[in-house]
Write a protein that holds these residues in place. Structure first.
Motif, PDB file in Angstrom:
ATOM      1  N   ILE A 299     -12.825 -39.786  52.115  1.00  0.00           N
ATOM      2  CA  ILE A 299     -11.982 -40.791  51.486  1.00  0.00           C
ATOM      3  C   ILE A 299     -12.527 -41.051  50.088  1.00  0.00           C
ATOM      4  O   ILE A 299     -13.741 -41.169  49.893  1.00  0.00           O
ATOM      5  N   ALA A 301     -11.340 -43.313  46.250  1.00  0.00           N
ATOM      6  CA  ALA A 301     -10.386 -44.279  45.706  1.00  0.00           C
ATOM      7  C   ALA A 301     -10.722 -44.604  44.261  1.00  0.00           C
ATOM      8  O   ALA A 301     -11.892 -44.578  43.854  1.00  0.00           O
ATOM      9  N   TYR A 318      -5.695 -43.990  46.587  1.00  0.00           N
ATOM     10  CA  TYR A 318      -6.655 -43.699  47.649  1.00  0.00           C
ATOM     11  C   TYR A 318      -6.289 -42.341  48.255  1.00  0.00           C
ATOM     12  O   TYR A 318      -5.141 -42.130  48.659  1.00  0.00           O
ATOM     13  N   TYR A 320      -7.179 -39.414  51.166  1.00  0.00           N
ATOM     14  CA  TYR A 320      -7.818 -39.118  52.454  1.00  0.00           C
ATOM     15  C   TYR A 320      -7.582 -37.653  52.803  1.00  0.00           C
ATOM     16  O   TYR A 320      -6.474 -37.128  52.611  1.00  0.00           O
ATOM     17  N   GLY A 434     -10.349 -46.930  53.007  1.00  0.00           N
ATOM     18  CA  GLY A 434      -9.997 -46.792  51.598  1.00  0.00           C
ATOM     19  C   GLY A 434     -10.630 -47.879  50.751  1.00  0.00           C
ATOM     20  O   GLY A 434     -11.119 -47.628  49.635  1.00  0.00           O
TER      21      GLY A 434
END
Length: 476
Positions: A299, A301, A318, A320, A434
Protein backbone atom coordinates in the motif's frame (compact mmCIF):
# COMPACT_ATOMS: atom_id res chain seq x y z
CA UNK A 1 -39.14 13.01 30.83
CA UNK A 2 -36.06 10.90 31.52
CA UNK A 3 -32.63 12.50 31.32
CA UNK A 4 -29.67 10.81 32.98
CA UNK A 5 -26.44 12.81 33.20
CA UNK A 6 -23.23 10.83 33.50
CA UNK A 7 -21.06 10.91 36.54
CA UNK A 8 -17.38 11.70 36.08
CA UNK A 9 -15.52 9.46 33.65
CA UNK A 10 -12.99 8.97 36.41
CA UNK A 11 -15.56 7.39 38.71
CA UNK A 12 -14.76 4.06 40.27
CA UNK A 13 -16.13 0.92 38.69
CA UNK A 14 -18.37 0.33 41.72
CA UNK A 15 -19.88 3.81 41.42
CA UNK A 16 -20.25 3.35 37.67
CA UNK A 17 -22.08 0.06 38.02
CA UNK A 18 -24.39 1.37 40.70
CA UNK A 19 -25.18 4.75 39.10
CA UNK A 20 -28.86 5.41 39.58
CA UNK A 21 -31.29 6.71 37.00
CA UNK A 22 -33.82 9.30 38.17
CA UNK A 23 -36.09 8.39 35.30
CA UNK A 24 -39.74 7.47 35.18
CA UNK A 25 -41.19 6.11 31.94
CA UNK A 26 -44.72 5.94 30.69
CA UNK A 27 -44.53 2.18 30.09
CA UNK A 28 -42.79 -0.92 31.43
CA UNK A 29 -40.52 -3.32 29.57
CA UNK A 30 -39.64 -6.80 30.79
CA UNK A 31 -35.93 -7.50 30.26
CA UNK A 32 -35.23 -10.23 27.68
CA UNK A 33 -32.90 -12.07 30.04
CA UNK A 34 -35.92 -12.93 32.14
CA UNK A 35 -37.36 -14.76 29.14
CA UNK A 36 -34.53 -16.39 27.27
CA UNK A 37 -31.04 -15.01 27.79
CA UNK A 38 -29.36 -11.69 27.00
CA UNK A 39 -29.38 -12.23 23.22
CA UNK A 40 -32.89 -13.62 23.02
CA UNK A 41 -35.51 -11.77 20.95
CA UNK A 42 -38.56 -13.82 20.03
CA UNK A 43 -39.50 -13.66 16.31
CA UNK A 44 -42.86 -12.13 17.25
CA UNK A 45 -41.29 -9.38 19.40
CA UNK A 46 -39.88 -5.96 18.57
CA UNK A 47 -36.16 -5.38 18.94
CA UNK A 48 -35.54 -2.82 21.70
CA UNK A 49 -32.81 -0.53 20.37
CA UNK A 50 -30.64 2.15 21.94
CA UNK A 51 -28.97 4.80 19.81
CA UNK A 52 -25.38 5.59 20.81
CA UNK A 53 -24.41 8.81 19.05
CA UNK A 54 -27.20 11.23 18.15
CA UNK A 55 -25.47 13.39 15.56
CA UNK A 56 -26.57 13.56 11.95
CA UNK A 57 -25.83 9.93 11.12
CA UNK A 58 -27.48 8.63 14.26
CA UNK A 59 -30.51 10.76 13.49
CA UNK A 60 -30.63 9.45 9.90
CA UNK A 61 -30.60 5.88 11.19
CA UNK A 62 -33.43 6.71 13.59
CA UNK A 63 -35.53 7.89 10.64
CA UNK A 64 -34.83 4.62 8.82
CA UNK A 65 -35.72 2.52 11.86
CA UNK A 66 -39.07 4.33 12.05
CA UNK A 67 -39.97 2.48 8.84
CA UNK A 68 -39.52 -0.95 10.43
CA UNK A 69 -42.23 -2.33 12.69
CA UNK A 70 -39.68 -4.81 14.02
CA UNK A 71 -37.73 -1.99 15.71
CA UNK A 72 -38.53 -0.01 18.84
CA UNK A 73 -36.11 2.68 20.04
CA UNK A 74 -36.18 2.93 23.82
CA UNK A 75 -33.04 4.90 24.75
CA UNK A 76 -30.44 7.32 23.40
CA UNK A 77 -26.97 8.35 24.56
CA UNK A 78 -24.76 11.23 23.48
CA UNK A 79 -22.42 13.60 25.35
CA UNK A 80 -23.86 16.54 23.38
CA UNK A 81 -27.37 17.83 24.09
CA UNK A 82 -27.96 19.61 20.80
CA UNK A 83 -26.16 20.37 17.53
CA UNK A 84 -27.13 22.64 14.65
CA UNK A 85 -26.37 20.71 11.45
CA UNK A 86 -28.00 23.13 9.01
CA UNK A 87 -24.58 23.98 7.53
CA UNK A 88 -23.89 20.32 6.75
CA UNK A 89 -25.54 17.79 4.45
CA UNK A 90 -27.89 16.66 7.24
CA UNK A 91 -29.73 20.04 7.30
CA UNK A 92 -31.17 19.34 10.74
CA UNK A 93 -30.95 19.88 14.47
CA UNK A 94 -29.55 16.79 16.17
CA UNK A 95 -28.08 15.77 19.51
CA UNK A 96 -29.41 13.84 22.47
CA UNK A 97 -32.45 16.00 23.21
CA UNK A 98 -33.77 16.73 19.68
CA UNK A 99 -33.38 13.06 18.70
CA UNK A 100 -35.15 11.90 21.84
CA UNK A 101 -37.97 14.34 21.11
CA UNK A 102 -38.31 12.99 17.54
CA UNK A 103 -38.46 9.40 18.77
CA UNK A 104 -41.05 10.15 21.44
CA UNK A 105 -43.20 12.05 18.97
CA UNK A 106 -43.06 9.19 16.45
CA UNK A 107 -43.99 6.39 18.84
CA UNK A 108 -46.54 8.46 20.73
CA UNK A 109 -48.75 8.38 17.65
CA UNK A 110 -49.56 4.77 18.57
CA UNK A 111 -48.43 4.65 22.20
CA UNK A 112 -49.55 7.81 24.05
CA UNK A 113 -46.94 9.31 26.40
CA UNK A 114 -44.19 7.12 24.98
CA UNK A 115 -40.93 8.03 26.73
CA UNK A 116 -37.31 7.49 25.75
CA UNK A 117 -34.45 7.31 28.25
CA UNK A 118 -31.68 9.82 27.49
CA UNK A 119 -28.12 9.58 28.80
CA UNK A 120 -24.82 11.35 28.36
CA UNK A 121 -22.85 8.14 28.95
CA UNK A 122 -23.80 5.01 27.02
CA UNK A 123 -22.16 2.83 29.69
CA UNK A 124 -24.57 4.11 32.32
CA UNK A 125 -27.41 3.57 29.86
CA UNK A 126 -26.47 -0.07 29.32
CA UNK A 127 -26.28 -0.63 33.05
CA UNK A 128 -29.63 1.02 33.80
CA UNK A 129 -31.76 0.03 30.79
CA UNK A 130 -31.95 -3.75 31.08
CA UNK A 131 -34.55 -4.04 28.32
CA UNK A 132 -32.09 -3.02 25.61
CA UNK A 133 -31.61 -5.81 23.04
CA UNK A 134 -29.40 -3.97 20.57
CA UNK A 135 -27.50 -0.76 20.03
CA UNK A 136 -26.88 1.33 16.94
CA UNK A 137 -23.48 3.05 17.15
CA UNK A 138 -23.10 6.37 15.31
CA UNK A 139 -20.43 8.07 17.40
CA UNK A 140 -17.31 9.67 15.89
CA UNK A 141 -14.98 7.02 14.48
CA UNK A 142 -12.50 6.98 17.37
CA UNK A 143 -15.08 5.53 19.78
CA UNK A 144 -16.67 2.92 17.47
CA UNK A 145 -14.64 -0.04 18.68
CA UNK A 146 -14.99 0.84 22.36
CA UNK A 147 -18.78 1.14 22.06
CA UNK A 148 -19.17 -2.01 19.96
CA UNK A 149 -16.97 -4.24 22.11
CA UNK A 150 -18.59 -3.00 25.32
CA UNK A 151 -22.07 -3.69 23.98
CA UNK A 152 -21.27 -7.07 22.42
CA UNK A 153 -19.63 -8.31 25.61
CA UNK A 154 -22.94 -7.54 27.34
CA UNK A 155 -24.82 -9.64 24.79
CA UNK A 156 -26.24 -6.73 22.78
CA UNK A 157 -26.70 -6.95 19.03
CA UNK A 158 -24.82 -4.15 17.26
CA UNK A 159 -25.22 -2.05 14.13
CA UNK A 160 -22.23 0.26 13.64
CA UNK A 161 -21.75 3.10 11.20
CA UNK A 162 -18.78 3.04 8.90
CA UNK A 163 -15.87 2.82 9.17
CA UNK A 164 -16.25 -0.01 11.65
CA UNK A 165 -13.16 1.07 13.59
CA UNK A 166 -10.40 3.66 13.76
CA UNK A 167 -7.42 1.32 13.39
CA UNK A 168 -6.57 -2.13 12.04
CA UNK A 169 -6.12 -3.82 15.42
CA UNK A 170 -9.59 -2.64 16.46
CA UNK A 171 -11.14 -4.04 13.27
CA UNK A 172 -9.74 -7.49 14.02
CA UNK A 173 -10.77 -7.31 17.68
CA UNK A 174 -14.34 -6.24 16.85
CA UNK A 175 -14.69 -9.12 14.37
CA UNK A 176 -13.27 -11.53 16.98
CA UNK A 177 -15.66 -10.39 19.72
CA UNK A 178 -18.62 -10.55 17.34
CA UNK A 179 -17.76 -14.16 16.56
CA UNK A 180 -17.19 -15.06 20.21
CA UNK A 181 -20.44 -13.53 21.45
CA UNK A 182 -22.64 -14.64 18.55
CA UNK A 183 -24.61 -11.39 18.47
CA UNK A 184 -26.18 -10.05 15.27
CA UNK A 185 -24.06 -7.37 13.61
CA UNK A 186 -24.21 -5.07 10.60
CA UNK A 187 -21.90 -2.36 9.24
CA UNK A 188 -23.58 0.84 8.02
CA UNK A 189 -22.57 0.50 4.37
CA UNK A 190 -26.16 0.55 3.12
CA UNK A 191 -25.34 -0.08 -0.54
CA UNK A 192 -24.12 -3.55 0.40
CA UNK A 193 -27.74 -4.66 0.76
CA UNK A 194 -28.87 -3.33 -2.62
CA UNK A 195 -29.64 -5.41 -5.69
CA UNK A 196 -27.16 -3.47 -7.86
CA UNK A 197 -24.03 -4.49 -5.96
CA UNK A 198 -25.14 -8.10 -6.28
CA UNK A 199 -25.67 -7.64 -10.02
CA UNK A 200 -22.18 -6.15 -10.29
CA UNK A 201 -20.71 -9.24 -8.62
CA UNK A 202 -22.72 -11.56 -10.86
CA UNK A 203 -21.62 -9.71 -13.99
CA UNK A 204 -17.95 -9.90 -12.96
CA UNK A 205 -18.28 -13.58 -12.12
CA UNK A 206 -20.05 -14.24 -15.44
CA UNK A 207 -17.10 -12.77 -17.32
CA UNK A 208 -18.87 -9.65 -18.62
CA UNK A 209 -15.55 -7.78 -18.87
CA UNK A 210 -13.16 -10.73 -18.66
CA UNK A 211 -10.39 -10.99 -16.08
CA UNK A 212 -10.12 -7.88 -13.90
CA UNK A 213 -6.63 -6.69 -13.04
CA UNK A 214 -7.29 -3.01 -12.35
CA UNK A 215 -9.94 -1.17 -10.32
CA UNK A 216 -10.44 2.49 -9.42
CA UNK A 217 -12.81 4.05 -6.88
CA UNK A 218 -13.26 7.63 -5.75
CA UNK A 219 -15.17 10.28 -3.87
CA UNK A 220 -15.16 14.04 -4.34
CA UNK A 221 -15.41 14.53 -0.55
CA UNK A 222 -12.64 16.61 0.94
CA UNK A 223 -11.58 18.12 4.25
CA UNK A 224 -14.30 20.01 6.14
CA UNK A 225 -11.89 22.47 7.76
CA UNK A 226 -10.70 24.92 5.13
CA UNK A 227 -9.32 27.57 7.49
CA UNK A 228 -7.48 25.28 9.88
CA UNK A 229 -4.79 23.54 7.85
CA UNK A 230 -2.38 22.07 10.40
CA UNK A 231 -1.56 21.39 14.03
CA UNK A 232 -3.85 21.28 17.04
CA UNK A 233 -6.60 23.93 16.99
CA UNK A 234 -6.58 26.74 19.56
CA UNK A 235 -8.55 26.15 22.75
CA UNK A 236 -12.09 27.52 23.04
CA UNK A 237 -14.70 27.46 25.82
CA UNK A 238 -16.73 24.25 25.97
CA UNK A 239 -20.30 24.99 24.80
CA UNK A 240 -23.23 24.54 27.16
CA UNK A 241 -24.67 21.04 26.99
CA UNK A 242 -21.42 19.40 25.80
CA UNK A 243 -19.64 16.89 28.01
CA UNK A 244 -16.29 17.27 26.28
CA UNK A 245 -14.53 14.68 28.44
CA UNK A 246 -17.06 12.01 27.45
CA UNK A 247 -16.90 13.05 23.79
CA UNK A 248 -13.13 12.51 23.82
CA UNK A 249 -13.69 9.01 25.15
CA UNK A 250 -10.69 6.87 24.21
CA UNK A 251 -8.52 9.84 23.21
CA UNK A 252 -6.11 11.77 25.41
CA UNK A 253 -7.37 14.95 27.05
CA UNK A 254 -7.13 18.20 25.10
CA UNK A 255 -8.98 21.53 25.02
CA UNK A 256 -12.25 21.86 23.15
CA UNK A 257 -12.33 23.56 19.74
CA UNK A 258 -15.21 24.25 17.37
CA UNK A 259 -12.92 22.91 14.62
CA UNK A 260 -13.75 19.44 15.94
CA UNK A 261 -17.55 19.50 16.15
CA UNK A 262 -19.95 18.94 14.63
CA UNK A 263 -18.98 16.67 11.69
CA UNK A 264 -15.53 18.19 11.05
CA UNK A 265 -13.89 15.80 13.53
CA UNK A 266 -13.58 13.58 10.44
CA UNK A 267 -10.59 15.68 9.34
CA UNK A 268 -8.41 14.95 12.39
CA UNK A 269 -6.29 11.81 12.63
CA UNK A 270 -7.15 11.29 16.30
CA UNK A 271 -10.91 11.24 15.73
CA UNK A 272 -11.76 10.60 12.09
CA UNK A 273 -10.43 8.72 9.11
CA UNK A 274 -10.52 11.39 6.37
CA UNK A 275 -12.67 10.99 3.22
CA UNK A 276 -11.35 7.48 2.60
CA UNK A 277 -12.75 6.38 5.97
CA UNK A 278 -16.06 8.04 5.26
CA UNK A 279 -16.66 6.68 1.75
CA UNK A 280 -14.32 3.72 1.21
CA UNK A 281 -16.75 1.22 2.74
CA UNK A 282 -19.31 2.33 0.16
CA UNK A 283 -17.32 2.72 -3.05
CA UNK A 284 -14.72 -0.03 -2.58
CA UNK A 285 -17.42 -2.50 -1.55
CA UNK A 286 -18.29 -3.80 -5.06
CA UNK A 287 -14.63 -4.59 -5.74
CA UNK A 288 -14.02 -6.10 -2.31
CA UNK A 289 -16.99 -8.45 -2.75
CA UNK A 290 -16.69 -9.33 -6.43
CA UNK A 291 -12.93 -9.80 -6.46
CA UNK A 292 -12.33 -10.92 -2.86
CA UNK A 293 -9.89 -8.08 -2.20
CA UNK A 294 -9.12 -8.59 1.47
CA UNK A 295 -5.33 -8.68 2.01
CA UNK A 296 -3.15 -6.30 -0.01
CA UNK A 297 0.52 -7.08 -0.48
CA UNK A 298 1.54 -3.43 -0.55
CA UNK A 299 0.00 0.00 0.00
CA UNK A 300 1.24 3.50 -0.76
CA UNK A 301 -0.43 6.90 -0.53
CA UNK A 302 0.16 10.53 -1.45
CA UNK A 303 -1.58 13.55 0.08
CA UNK A 304 -2.54 16.60 -1.95
CA UNK A 305 -0.63 19.53 -0.47
CA UNK A 306 1.39 17.38 1.91
CA UNK A 307 0.53 15.48 5.08
CA UNK A 308 0.22 17.16 8.48
CA UNK A 309 0.72 15.19 11.69
CA UNK A 310 -2.63 16.30 13.14
CA UNK A 311 -5.07 16.82 10.26
CA UNK A 312 -5.66 14.86 7.04
CA UNK A 313 -4.87 16.35 3.62
CA UNK A 314 -7.55 17.85 1.39
CA UNK A 315 -7.27 14.89 -0.95
CA UNK A 316 -5.23 11.82 -1.66
CA UNK A 317 -4.37 8.94 -3.96
CA UNK A 318 -3.95 5.48 -2.43
CA UNK A 319 -2.59 2.51 -4.38
CA UNK A 320 -2.98 -1.13 -3.30
CA UNK A 321 -1.56 -4.25 -4.90
CA UNK A 322 -3.36 -7.55 -4.28
CA UNK A 323 -1.93 -10.94 -5.19
CA UNK A 324 -3.78 -13.80 -6.90
CA UNK A 325 -6.88 -15.08 -5.06
CA UNK A 326 -7.85 -18.59 -6.07
CA UNK A 327 -8.19 -18.50 -9.86
CA UNK A 328 -8.38 -14.67 -9.97
CA UNK A 329 -5.35 -12.67 -11.19
CA UNK A 330 -3.49 -9.96 -9.23
CA UNK A 331 -5.26 -6.61 -8.96
CA UNK A 332 -4.03 -3.04 -8.71
CA UNK A 333 -6.61 -0.91 -6.89
CA UNK A 334 -6.43 2.88 -6.68
CA UNK A 335 -8.53 5.12 -4.43
CA UNK A 336 -8.95 8.86 -5.04
CA UNK A 337 -10.55 11.55 -2.87
CA UNK A 338 -10.74 15.33 -2.56
CA UNK A 339 -11.89 15.69 -6.19
CA UNK A 340 -9.07 13.63 -7.69
CA UNK A 341 -10.18 11.12 -10.32
CA UNK A 342 -8.80 8.39 -12.57
CA UNK A 343 -8.11 9.35 -16.19
CA UNK A 344 -11.11 8.97 -18.48
CA UNK A 345 -10.61 5.74 -20.48
CA UNK A 346 -10.28 5.94 -24.24
CA UNK A 347 -13.12 4.77 -26.45
CA UNK A 348 -16.01 6.05 -24.35
CA UNK A 349 -19.04 7.67 -25.93
CA UNK A 350 -19.77 11.36 -25.22
CA UNK A 351 -22.66 10.60 -22.85
CA UNK A 352 -20.82 7.91 -20.87
CA UNK A 353 -20.38 8.83 -17.22
CA UNK A 354 -17.95 7.48 -14.64
CA UNK A 355 -19.94 6.98 -11.44
CA UNK A 356 -22.39 9.69 -10.36
CA UNK A 357 -22.45 12.69 -8.02
CA UNK A 358 -18.72 12.59 -7.45
CA UNK A 359 -18.58 8.94 -6.33
CA UNK A 360 -18.00 5.71 -8.19
CA UNK A 361 -16.08 2.57 -9.07
CA UNK A 362 -14.44 1.59 -12.37
CA UNK A 363 -13.50 -2.03 -13.18
CA UNK A 364 -10.96 -2.54 -15.98
CA UNK A 365 -11.15 -6.00 -17.50
CA UNK A 366 -9.23 -7.53 -20.37
CA UNK A 367 -12.50 -7.60 -22.36
CA UNK A 368 -14.03 -4.28 -21.36
CA UNK A 369 -14.97 -1.75 -18.69
CA UNK A 370 -17.70 -1.54 -16.08
CA UNK A 371 -18.57 1.40 -13.83
CA UNK A 372 -20.88 1.77 -10.82
CA UNK A 373 -22.08 4.93 -9.08
CA UNK A 374 -21.20 5.25 -5.41
CA UNK A 375 -22.85 3.12 -2.75
CA UNK A 376 -22.87 0.11 -5.08
CA UNK A 377 -25.12 1.70 -7.71
CA UNK A 378 -26.27 0.20 -11.02
CA UNK A 379 -23.36 -1.43 -12.89
CA UNK A 380 -22.96 -0.20 -16.47
CA UNK A 381 -20.73 -1.59 -19.17
CA UNK A 382 -18.74 0.97 -21.15
CA UNK A 383 -19.19 2.23 -23.76
CA UNK A 384 -22.92 2.62 -23.10
CA UNK A 385 -23.93 0.96 -26.37
CA UNK A 386 -22.32 -2.23 -25.11
CA UNK A 387 -24.39 -2.06 -21.93
CA UNK A 388 -27.62 -1.65 -23.91
CA UNK A 389 -26.91 -4.83 -25.84
CA UNK A 390 -25.80 -6.86 -22.83
CA UNK A 391 -28.13 -9.40 -21.22
CA UNK A 392 -27.50 -9.46 -17.48
CA UNK A 393 -27.04 -12.87 -15.83
CA UNK A 394 -29.78 -14.28 -13.63
CA UNK A 395 -29.41 -13.75 -9.87
CA UNK A 396 -27.16 -16.17 -8.02
CA UNK A 397 -26.72 -14.21 -4.78
CA UNK A 398 -29.59 -14.03 -2.27
CA UNK A 399 -31.33 -10.64 -2.39
CA UNK A 400 -31.59 -8.50 0.72
CA UNK A 401 -34.85 -7.49 2.38
CA UNK A 402 -33.20 -4.21 3.38
CA UNK A 403 -30.04 -3.20 5.20
CA UNK A 404 -31.56 -2.46 8.60
CA UNK A 405 -34.24 -5.13 8.23
CA UNK A 406 -31.65 -7.85 7.59
CA UNK A 407 -29.97 -6.86 10.86
CA UNK A 408 -33.28 -6.77 12.74
CA UNK A 409 -34.15 -10.22 11.44
CA UNK A 410 -30.71 -11.48 12.50
CA UNK A 411 -31.36 -10.07 15.98
CA UNK A 412 -34.45 -12.30 16.09
CA UNK A 413 -32.59 -15.46 15.13
CA UNK A 414 -32.60 -15.11 11.35
CA UNK A 415 -29.58 -15.53 9.06
CA UNK A 416 -26.61 -13.18 9.55
CA UNK A 417 -26.80 -9.87 7.71
CA UNK A 418 -24.52 -9.78 4.65
CA UNK A 419 -22.63 -6.74 5.98
CA UNK A 420 -21.91 -8.38 9.34
CA UNK A 421 -18.73 -7.54 11.22
CA UNK A 422 -16.75 -10.44 9.74
CA UNK A 423 -17.13 -8.87 6.30
CA UNK A 424 -17.24 -5.29 7.57
CA UNK A 425 -13.97 -5.62 9.47
CA UNK A 426 -12.14 -6.91 6.40
CA UNK A 427 -13.59 -4.12 4.26
CA UNK A 428 -12.67 -1.50 6.85
CA UNK A 429 -9.13 -2.82 7.33
CA UNK A 430 -8.21 -2.28 3.70
CA UNK A 431 -9.23 1.36 3.86
CA UNK A 432 -7.46 1.97 7.16
CA UNK A 433 -4.23 0.56 5.74
CA UNK A 434 -4.28 3.38 3.21
CA UNK A 435 -4.34 5.89 6.04
CA UNK A 436 -1.39 4.16 7.70
CA UNK A 437 0.61 4.44 4.47
CA UNK A 438 -0.38 8.11 4.19
CA UNK A 439 0.82 8.89 7.71
CA UNK A 440 4.03 6.86 7.50
CA UNK A 441 4.90 8.48 4.19
CA UNK A 442 6.22 5.49 2.27
CA UNK A 443 5.13 2.32 0.52
CA UNK A 444 4.23 -0.42 2.99
CA UNK A 445 4.98 -4.10 2.45
CA UNK A 446 2.11 -5.77 4.26
CA UNK A 447 2.11 -9.08 6.13
CA UNK A 448 -1.58 -9.56 6.87
CA UNK A 449 -1.12 -12.64 9.02
CA UNK A 450 1.36 -10.91 11.33
CA UNK A 451 -0.46 -7.55 11.09
CA UNK A 452 2.87 -5.92 10.30
CA UNK A 453 4.33 -3.57 7.72
CA UNK A 454 7.55 -5.54 7.35
CA UNK A 455 9.54 -2.59 6.02
CA UNK A 456 8.12 0.05 8.37
CA UNK A 457 8.13 -0.61 12.13
CA UNK A 458 7.07 3.03 12.55
CA UNK A 459 3.63 1.99 11.26
CA UNK A 460 2.93 -0.01 14.43
CA UNK A 461 1.66 3.02 16.38
CA UNK A 462 -1.00 3.61 13.72
CA UNK A 463 -2.01 -0.03 13.37
CA UNK A 464 -2.82 -0.16 17.08
CA UNK A 465 -3.25 3.13 18.88
CA UNK A 466 -3.02 3.97 22.57
CA UNK A 467 -6.05 4.52 24.81
CA UNK A 468 -6.75 6.91 27.63
CA UNK A 469 -6.67 5.27 31.08
CA UNK A 470 -10.15 4.02 31.91
CA UNK A 471 -11.06 3.77 28.21
CA UNK A 472 -9.02 0.75 27.23
CA UNK A 473 -10.83 -1.59 24.86
CA UNK A 474 -11.28 -5.16 26.04
CA UNK A 475 -8.21 -7.09 24.96
CA UNK A 476 -6.07 -3.94 24.66
Amino acid sequence: MREQNSTSTNMSRRKFLTATSTAVTGFSLLPRHVLGGPKFVAPSEKVNIAIVGCGGQGQSNVHTLFNHAEAQIIAVADPIEEQNLEAFYYKSHAGRLPVREEIEKHYSEKTPNYKVAAYEDFRVMLEQEKAIDAILCATPDHNHAYVCVTAMRQGKHVYCEKPLTHNVWEARLVAKVAKETGVATQLGNQGHSGDFIRTACEMIWAGAIGEVREVHAWTNASRWNRQHTGGRPAAEPVPRGCNWDLWLGTREERPYSAAYTPVSWRDFWDFGTAPIGDFFCHNFDPACWALELREPLSIEAYGAGGVDSYIAPVGGIYTYHFGPRGNMPPVKFTWYDGGLMPARPEGLEPDDQLGANGNGTLFVGDKGLMTCPGWGGRPTLLPGSKDEAYKRPGPTLPRSKGHHLDWLNACKGGPPASGNFEYGAALTEVGLLGLVAMRVGKKLDWDAKAMKATNAPEADKFLKETYRPGWEIGGA
